[in-house]
Design a protein around this motif. Structure first.
Motif, PDB file in Angstrom:
ATOM      1  N   LEU A   1       0.820  -1.206   0.000  1.00 31.38           N
ATOM      2  CA  LEU A   1       0.000   0.000   0.000  1.00 31.38           C
ATOM      3  C   LEU A   1       0.858   1.262   0.000  1.00 31.38           C
ATOM      4  O   LEU A   1       0.652   2.170  -0.792  1.00 31.38           O
TER       5      LEU A   1
ATOM      6  N   PHE B   1       8.653   2.884 -13.728  1.00 27.51           N
ATOM      7  CA  PHE B   1       7.400   2.820 -12.973  1.00 27.51           C
ATOM      8  C   PHE B   1       7.469   1.750 -11.893  1.00 27.51           C
ATOM      9  O   PHE B   1       6.874   1.909 -10.820  1.00 27.51           O
TER      10      PHE B   1
ATOM     11  N   ALA C   1       6.544   2.157  -8.021  1.00 29.46           N
ATOM     12  CA  ALA C   1       5.536   1.327  -7.362  1.00 29.46           C
ATOM     13  C   ALA C   1       6.125   0.564  -6.180  1.00 29.46           C
ATOM     14  O   ALA C   1       5.440   0.308  -5.197  1.00 29.46           O
ATOM     15  N   GLU C   2       7.417   0.210  -6.267  1.00 25.41           N
ATOM     16  CA  GLU C   2       8.013  -0.520  -5.165  1.00 25.41           C
ATOM     17  C   GLU C   2       8.271   0.411  -3.972  1.00 25.41           C
ATOM     18  O   GLU C   2       7.998   0.066  -2.830  1.00 25.41           O
TER      19      GLU C   2
ATOM     20  N   GLY D   1       4.634   2.451  -3.312  1.00 33.23           N
ATOM     21  CA  GLY D   1       3.450   1.621  -3.138  1.00 33.23           C
ATOM     22  C   GLY D   1       2.261   2.024  -4.000  1.00 33.23           C
ATOM     23  O   GLY D   1       2.373   2.823  -4.930  1.00 33.23           O
ATOM     24  N   PHE D   2       1.130   1.432  -3.681  1.00 40.01           N
ATOM     25  CA  PHE D   2      -0.116   1.682  -4.394  1.00 40.01           C
ATOM     26  C   PHE D   2      -0.462   3.172  -4.318  1.00 40.01           C
ATOM     27  O   PHE D   2      -0.899   3.772  -5.291  1.00 40.01           O
TER      28      PHE D   2
ATOM     29  N   ALA E   1       1.588   5.143  -6.765  1.00 41.02           N
ATOM     30  CA  ALA E   1       1.150   4.861  -8.127  1.00 41.02           C
ATOM     31  C   ALA E   1      -0.133   5.612  -8.443  1.00 41.02           C
ATOM     32  O   ALA E   1      -0.324   6.120  -9.550  1.00 41.02           O
ATOM     33  N   MET E   2      -1.035   5.675  -7.437  1.00 39.90           N
ATOM     34  CA  MET E   2      -2.300   6.367  -7.647  1.00 39.90           C
ATOM     35  C   MET E   2      -2.086   7.876  -7.845  1.00 39.90           C
ATOM     36  O   MET E   2      -2.744   8.505  -8.663  1.00 39.90           O
TER      37      MET E   2
ATOM     38  N   MET F   1      -0.964   8.273 -11.341  1.00 38.61           N
ATOM     39  CA  MET F   1      -2.039   8.055 -12.309  1.00 38.61           C
ATOM     40  C   MET F   1      -3.025   9.210 -12.298  1.00 38.61           C
ATOM     41  O   MET F   1      -3.579   9.573 -13.337  1.00 38.61           O
TER      42      MET F   1
ATOM     43  N   MET G   1      -7.042   3.129 -17.983  1.00 38.15           N
ATOM     44  CA  MET G   1      -6.388   3.523 -16.736  1.00 38.15           C
ATOM     45  C   MET G   1      -6.992   2.740 -15.574  1.00 38.15           C
ATOM     46  O   MET G   1      -6.278   2.328 -14.644  1.00 38.15           O
TER      47      MET G   1
ATOM     48  N   LEU H   1      -2.968  -2.962 -10.452  1.00 35.76           N
ATOM     49  CA  LEU H   1      -2.093  -2.535  -9.363  1.00 35.76           C
ATOM     50  C   LEU H   1      -2.701  -2.915  -8.018  1.00 35.76           C
ATOM     51  O   LEU H   1      -2.011  -3.372  -7.107  1.00 35.76           O
ATOM     52  N   PHE H   2      -4.018  -2.731  -7.920  1.00 35.17           N
ATOM     53  CA  PHE H   2      -4.727  -3.089  -6.694  1.00 35.17           C
ATOM     54  C   PHE H   2      -4.523  -4.575  -6.393  1.00 35.17           C
ATOM     55  O   PHE H   2      -4.206  -4.972  -5.278  1.00 35.17           O
TER      56      PHE H   2
ATOM     57  N   GLN I   1      -0.552  -5.193  -5.738  1.00 34.08           N
ATOM     58  CA  GLN I   1       0.057  -4.558  -4.566  1.00 34.08           C
ATOM     59  C   GLN I   1      -0.716  -4.796  -3.281  1.00 34.08           C
ATOM     60  O   GLN I   1      -0.127  -4.924  -2.223  1.00 34.08           O
ATOM     61  N   LEU I   2      -2.053  -4.818  -3.381  1.00 29.56           N
ATOM     62  CA  LEU I   2      -2.840  -4.960  -2.157  1.00 29.56           C
ATOM     63  C   LEU I   2      -3.276  -6.396  -1.926  1.00 29.56           C
ATOM     64  O   LEU I   2      -3.066  -6.948  -0.860  1.00 29.56           O
TER      65      LEU I   2
END
Lengths: 381, 613
Positions: free
Chosen positions: A256, A281, A285-286, A289-290, A293-294, A297, B28, B35-36, B39-40
Motif C-alpha cells: 500500500l 514505474f 511502485a516498489e 506503493g499503491f 502509483a495512484m 495516475m 487507466m 495494481l490493486f 500490490q494490495l
C-alpha cells in the motif's frame, strides 16, 4: 508593449482580428497544464534519483531537470507561435521527416539489427521521434482542408491510411514495434475524431481481427518471444521472462505505502532491468506503493482530461484534431508503458512520459504539450 | 462552411472526444485494478518473494572456440591473461593502495585516474580492473605483497591468442569489444558491454559457432548486494572449434615466397573449392588488436599506402592483364572461331586511328590459338575481341565467375568489374567505344578481378568447368555448395584451352616455361602483366620505364597441377612486381613444388632446391 514577431516568417497579412500580440497570447497560456507537467517531472525526479543510484544519481537528476526547463521554454514558444505557421508547414514537416525515415531505412548496413538513427556527424537523429508530431499535424491539416461534415468518405479514409501506413511501415522495419503501434494509435485517434463513421469503425475492428494472424507472421522472432513470455513468463525465467517476473515482484512487493525512498530492495539490488528508463514505474511502485502509483495516475489523468477539454473548445477543426492527437499520444504512452511494467502488455520499449530518463522522449512530449497549449491559447476568447 | 454545419461538427466531435475519454478511463482503470491486485491483494505474497529475491545472477562468458588449420594445427586459441584488480571497500584507503601499487608496478598516472574514475561509477564491493596483461615478473611482485595490500588480487581471464602472428591474419580476422551498432543486432542482444566479438575474417563470419552460450552463477546476496554463497552454477557452453581448410604450412611457404612483395596469393582445391592458402601482404598481427591497439599503431595501419588492413585476396580489385586471355580464348572457342585460324602479329594492330601494341615489340608472326595462348600474343586477342564483341566476352567471363561475388563467407568481398556496353552506360554514363573492346580482350581497361576470382576461374578450367563457391571451413571434403553438375562450356573447348595453358608451362616459347615444377609434375597456367598506367613510348615503340614503384606493372599468374587430375589451383598477384612470368609464376612454382614434395615425402629435396635458388 509589442514584443514584435518575425514578420517574414509568419503570414504576410497583419492586423486581422484573430491575430493577437505575443504578450497577450502569453497571458492566455494554460498555466494549470504546465503545473501538472511540473508536478509529474518532480515526482519523476525523486524516483529517478533512487533508480539511478551510485555516484551518477545527482548528475542524472540534474540533467533531467535541465532538460525539463529547456523543453518547457520550448513549449511556451510553441504555444504563442502564429497558428497558421503549423498548418502551412504541416505537409512539409511530414514530408521531410518521412524522407529522413527513408534515409534511415537505406543508410543502415546490411546484417545489423535495429536501424533507428541517422548519424549527422555531430549528433544522432532519430526521425521516428518527430514523426509522432508530424503525423498529427499532417492529418489535422488534411481533415481541416477537407472539412467533411457528414463523416469521412472512402477517399479521405484511404488518404489518411496511406499517410499513417508509410511512416509506420518504415518504423516497423527498423524494427521498432512500440513506436509503430504508437503512430497507429495516434493517427487512428485523429481519423476517429475527424468523423470516421461508426459503421466503418465496426468494419475495421472486424477486419483487424482477421488480419491479426497474418500480421503475426511479420513479427521478428524476438518480438514473438516477448508476446509469448507475456502470457507465460515462468517458462523462461532467466531469459525473456526475466524482466516481467522481476518487475511484477518489484511492483507487488511495494504494497500500500511502499518501502520508502531509496529502500526498494528490488531496485537496489539490480534485479530490475532498464530501471531508470522504460521500467522506472516499477521503482516508483516498489518504493511508494499503491498510494504513490495512484498519485502518478491521477496526475496523468488530469493532463489527459485537460487535453480533451482543450480539444473540445478548440477554435477550429485543425486545433481540435491537433489537440486530440497530442492527447492520444500522451495517453497511449502512459497506458502502454504501465501495462508493460505490470505484465499486461508485451515489452515494446515505450518510455513513461516525463518520468523515464531520456532527452528525446522529453523533448517530444513537451513539444506535443506545446501544441496543446497553443490550441488552448488560440481558443480562449 | 455554414454555421449550422460547423455546429453539427462540434457536437459530433465532442461526442467522439467523450468516447476517447471513456476508453482512456477504462484503460487507466484496468491498470489501477491490476495494481490493486498486485500490490494490495497479492502484496504480501510478492513481499515474501522480494525478501527471498536475494539471488543475484552473474553471467559468465563462455570460452570462445578455437580455430584450427586443415591438419589440426592451432591457428587461434585462448590464453590465460593476468589481470590486476582492486575491490575498493576492502582497501583501507583506495588512493593509498593505488599509490602503493604504483610504486611496485610503475602504474601510469592514467591507469590510476582511470581506476579512480571506475570507482566512482560502480559499487564499492565490485572489483576495479586496474591493469591487464601482467607479465610473470609483475604477477610475482604483486603476489608477494598481497598480505599488505587488502582488496588487491590477481584474476585470470581468457585472452585470444594467434600463435602464427601475422601469417593468416586476413582470413582469420580478429576480435574486439562489442560496439553500439553490434549491440543492436538481435543476435547480440544478450551480450554485455565489454564482451568480445569477431570483427573481421572467419572470427566474424563464424561468430555464432565460435561464441558459445554464456553460463550463470546464481548467488545469494545480502541486503547490500554482497555475495553470501553460491546457489547454483550453470557452466557456460564453450564455443565450438572451427576447422579451416587453410593449410598453414603451405600458407607459410606462400608468404615466404612473397617476401619483400605486396599483393595476394590464393590456392584452392579445384575438386571442392576448399581454400588452401589465402595470403594478403603486407599483413598485421591480430595479437596487437587483442591487447588493445594503440591509436598510433592503428593510424599507421590505416594510413599505410600498402593497405595492410585490406584482405587483398577478396577485396583487392586488379586488372587481370593477360590472365584474362583465358576467358577471351574460351570465348573464341565458344564463339566458333576456328582454333587453327591464324592472325598475323607484326608487333601491334592499327585500328580506329590508334596503334594497339603487342607486348612483344618485334611481333609474334602468324599465330593460331594455341600459340597465342602460349606466347600471350596481344594482337591475336585484339582480333578475337573485335570479331566477338565486348558483350560476348563479358558473358563467358561471367560464367567463369569473374565480375561477381564468389560467395566466400567473408565480410566485404568485392565483385570486381567485367564491362559490357550496358555496364558502361549504367556505371559511367558513356557509350562504349570500339577500341575499348580490344583493350578489354587482353584484360586491361575496365576489367578488374580479385585474386580469389582468378583462383576460382582457373580451378573451374582445371576441373572441367564447375564453378565452386570457395569455402574456408572444412566439411569433410564436401563443397560448401554443390556446383551445377553440367559445365556451361563444351568439353572439347576446355580440353583445347587446357592444352594451351600446358604450352605456357611446357612449350619452348611458353611465357612461364622457366617455372616448370619439380618431380616432373605437369602443370597448366597463364601469366599476366597488368599495366597500372599507360606506358610512355619512344618513337620506335619502345617502352620508357618509369622508376617509381607505383608506376610498375602488376605481375600475375594463375595455374593448376597436375594436368590430368588437378589437386591445386593458384592465383598470384604481385603488386608492381613487373612481369608475370618472372615474378608471379616462380611464386606459384614454390608453393606447388612444396605441395607435391610433401605429398611424395621429398621435402628434403625441396629445401635443397629452394636453398639453391
Amino acid at each position: 508593449m509589442p514584443l514584435g514577431r518575425p514578420e517574414g516568417l509568419l503570414s504576410p497579412s497583419s492586423g486581422s482580428a484573430e491575430e493577437t500580440r505575443v504578450g497577450e497570447r502569453l497571458r492566455r497560456f494554460p498555466v494549470a497544464l504546465l503545473l501538472m507537467l511540473t508536478a509529474l517531472v518532480c515526482l519523476g525526479e525523486v524516483v529517478l534519483y533512487s533508480a539511478v543510484g551510485g555516484m551518477e544519481q545527482l548528475d542524472a537528476t540534474l540533467r533531467q531537470g535541465v532538460r525539463f526547463i529547456v523543453s518547457a521554454t520550448v513549449m511556451m514558444v510553441v504555444s504563442v507561435t502564429d497558428g497558421r505557421l503549423f498548418r502551412r508547414y504541416a505537409y512539409v514537416f511530414y514530408g521531410g521527416v518521412l524522407f529522413l525515415l527513408v534515409l534511415v531505412f537505406l543508410a543502415g548496413t546490411v546484417g545489423m539489427g535495429a536501424r533507428r538513427w541517422l548519424s549527422l556527424g555531430f549528433m544522432n537523429l532519430q526521425p521516428s521521434e518527430p514523426m509522432k508530431l508530424a503525423i498529427i499535424l499532417a492529418l489535422a491539416r488534411y481533415f481541416h482542408d477537407r472539412a467533411v461534415s457528414k463523416g469521412i468518405g472512402v477517399r479521405d479514409f484511404l488518404v489518411a491510411g496511406v499517410m499513417i501506413a508509410m511512416p509506420m511501415g518504415l518504423i516497423l522495419k527498423q524494427p521498432d514495434l512500440g513506436t509503430a503501434i504508437l503512430l497507429l494509435g495516434v493517427g487512428g485517434t485523429v481519423v476517429f475524431v475527424a468523423g470516421l463513421s461508426w459503421k466503418a469503425i465496426l468494419g475495421l475492428v472486424a477486419m483487424g481481427g482477421s488480419v491479426l494472424p497474418v500480421a503475426w507472421n511479420f513479427l521478428h522472432d524476438y518480438q514473438k518471444k516477448r508476446i509469448f513470455t507475456l502470457f507465460d513468463p515462468e517458462a523462461d525465467p532467466l531469459g525473456a521472462g526475466y524482466h516481467i517476473i522481476q518487475s511484477k515482484i518489484a511492483v507487488g512487493s511495494g504494497g500500500l505505502l511502499g518501502k520508502g525512498f531509496m529502500a526498494g530492495s528490488q531496485s537496489r539490488l539490480e534485479f530490475l532491468p532498464e530501471r531508470h528508463t522504460d521500467f522506472i514505474f516499477s521503482v516508483l511502485a516498489e518504493e511508494w506503493g499503491f498510494a504513490g502509483a495512484m498519485v502518478l495516475m491521477t496526475l496523468y489523468a488530469l493532463v489527459i482530461v485537460r487535453g480533451l477539454v482543450i480539444a473540445a473548445s478548440a477554435k477550429d477543426r485543425f486545433g481540435l484534431l491537433v489537440a486530440s492527437g497530442v492527447t492520444a499520444l500522451f495517453a497511449i504512452q502512459v497506458v502502454v508503458n504501465m501495462g508493460m511494467v505490470i505484465g499486461l502488455l508485451p515489452v515494446v520499449g515505450i518510455p513513461l512520459p516525463l518520468i523515464s530518463y531520456g532527452g528525446s522522449s522529453m523533448v517530444t512530449v513537451m513539444l506535443a504539450m506545446g501544441l496543446l497549449a497553443h490550441v488552448s491559447v488560440q481558443s480562449t476568447k | 462552411m455554414l454555421d449550422d454545419d460547423r455546429q453539427l461538427f462540434r457536437v459530433d466531435a465532442r461526442r467522439r472526444l467523450l468516447v476517447i475519454g471513456g476508453v482512456s478511463g477504462l484503460l487507466m482503470g484496468t491498470i489501477g485494478a491490476r495494481l490493486f491486485y498486485l500490490q494490495l491483494l497479492k502484496g504480501g505474497q510478492y513481499h515474501d518473494l522480494a525478501e527471498d529475491n536475494r539471488i543475484s545472477l552473474r553471467p559468465i562468458s563462455p570460452p570462445r572456440g578455437r580455430i584450427l588449420d586443415r591438419s589440426g594445427l592451432v591457428l587461434v586459441e585462448n590464453r590465460p591473461d593476468y589481470l590486476l584488480t582492486v575491490i575498493p571497500e576492502l582497501t583501507g584507503d583506495l588512493k593509498e593502495t593505488l599509490q602503493e601499487l604504483q610504486r611496485h608496478l610503475h602504474l601510469t598516472e592514467e591507469e590510476v585516474t582511470d581506476a579512480l574514475k571506475q570507482a566512482r561509477n560502480q559499487r564499492r564491493f565490485l572489483p576495479l580492473r586496474v591493469r591487464a596483461h601482467l607479465d610473470w615478473d609483475e604477477v610475482s611482485r604483486v603476489e608477494t605483497r598481497l598480505y599488505d595490500l587488502p582488496g588487491v588480487s590477481i584474476q585470470i581471464q581468457a585472452l585470444r591468442h594467434y600463435p602464427y602472428g601475422n601469417l593468416c591474419s586476413h582470413a582469420l580476422g580478429y576480435i574486439g569489444e562489442l560496439n553500439e551498432n553490434e549491440k543492436k543486432d538481435p543476435e547480440n542482444q544478450r551480450m554485455r558491454p565489454g564482451e568480445m566479438i569477431g570483427k573481421s575474417g572467419v572470427e566474424r563470419s563464424y561468430e555464432m559457432t565460435l561464441r558459445g552460450v554464456e553460463g550463470v552463477r546464481e548467488l545469494e546476496v545480502n541486503a547490500m548486494g554482497r555475495e553470501v554463497r553460491e546457489l547454483r552454477f550453470t557452466p557456460p557452453t564453450p564455443g565450438r572449434d572451427l576447422s579451416l581448410t587453410i593449410d598453414v604450412e603451405l600458407q607459410q611457404v606462400a608468404v615466404d615466397a612473397m617476401v619483400g612483395q605486396t599483393g595476394a596469393v590464393v590456392a584452392l582445391d579445384p575438386r571442392n573449392g576448399e581454400v588452401l592458402v589465402m595470403a594478403s601482404l603486407p599483413s598485421y598481427d591480430p595479437n596487437e588488436f587483442i591487447r588493445g591497439i594503440s591509436g598510433k599503431l592503428w593510424k599507421r595501419l590505416m594510413a599505410d599506402d600498402d593497405r595492410p588492413m585490406i584482405n587483398k585476396a577478396v577485396q583487392g580489385q586488379y586488372p587481370p592483364g593477360s590472365t584474362f586471355k583465358i576467358a577471351t580464348a574460351l570465348a573464341a572457342l565458344e564463339g566458333r572461331i576456328d582454333p587453327e585460324q591464324r592472325f598475323f602479329c607484326p608487333g601491334g594492330y592499327f585500328r580506329y586511328n590508334h596503334y594497339y601494341h603487342c607486348w612483344r615489340n618485334g611481333g609474334h608472326g602468324s599465330v593460331n590459338l594455341m600459340q597465342a595462348i602460349e606466347q600471350s600474343c596481344d594482337v591475336y586477342f585484339y582480333h578475337v575481341g573485335e570479331i566477338l564483341g565486348v558483350d560476348f566476352i563479358d558473358r563467358v567471363a561471367r560464367k567463369l565467375g569473374l565480375g561477381q561475388l564468389s560467395g566466400i563467407p567473408l565480410e566485404g568481398e568485392k565483385a570486381g568489374s567485367i564491362p559490357s556496353r550496358e555496364w558502361k552506360k549504367a556505371v559511367l554514363g558513356h557509350p562504349w567505344y570500339p577500341g575499348e573492346t580490344l583493350v578489354n580482350a587482353i584484360g586491361q581497361g575496365y576489367v578488374t578481378t580479385t585474386p580469389l576470382q582468378l583462383a576460382v576461374m582457373i580451378a573451374a578450367v582445371a576441373n572441367g568447368g564447375r564453378l565452386h563457391r570457395p569455402t574456408l571451413v572444412r566439411q569433410d571434403g564436401r563443397p560448401l555448395q554443390e556446383p551445377p553438375k553440367v559445365s556451361p562450356f563444351q568439353h572439347e573447348h576446355l580440353v583445347l584451352l587446357r592444352r594451351g595453358l600446358e604450352q605456357v608451362m611446357h612449350g619452348a616459347r611458353g611465357t612461364a616455361h622457366r617455372a616448370k615444377l619439380m618431380f616432373e609434375v605437369q602443370a597448366g597456367g597463364k601469366t599476366g602483366t597488368a599495366q597500372v598506367m599507360r606506358h610512355r613510348r619512344t618513337a620506335e615503340g619502345k617502352i620508357i620505364k618509369s622508376s617509381e614503384r607505383r608506376h610498375q606493372d602488376h605481375a600475375l599468374f594463375v595455374g593448376y597441377a597436375p594436368l590430368d587430375a588437378p589437386e591445386i589451383a593458384i592465383a598470384v598477384v604481385v603488386e608492381h612486381g613487373g612481369h608475370g612470368g618472372s615474378t608471379a609464376a616462380p611464386i606459384s612454382k614454390k608453393i606447388m613444388d612444396y605441395y607435391f614434395a610433401r605429398q611424395r615425402g621429398a621435402l628434403e629435396e625441396w629445401r635443397h632446391a629452394v636453398g639453391q635458388a
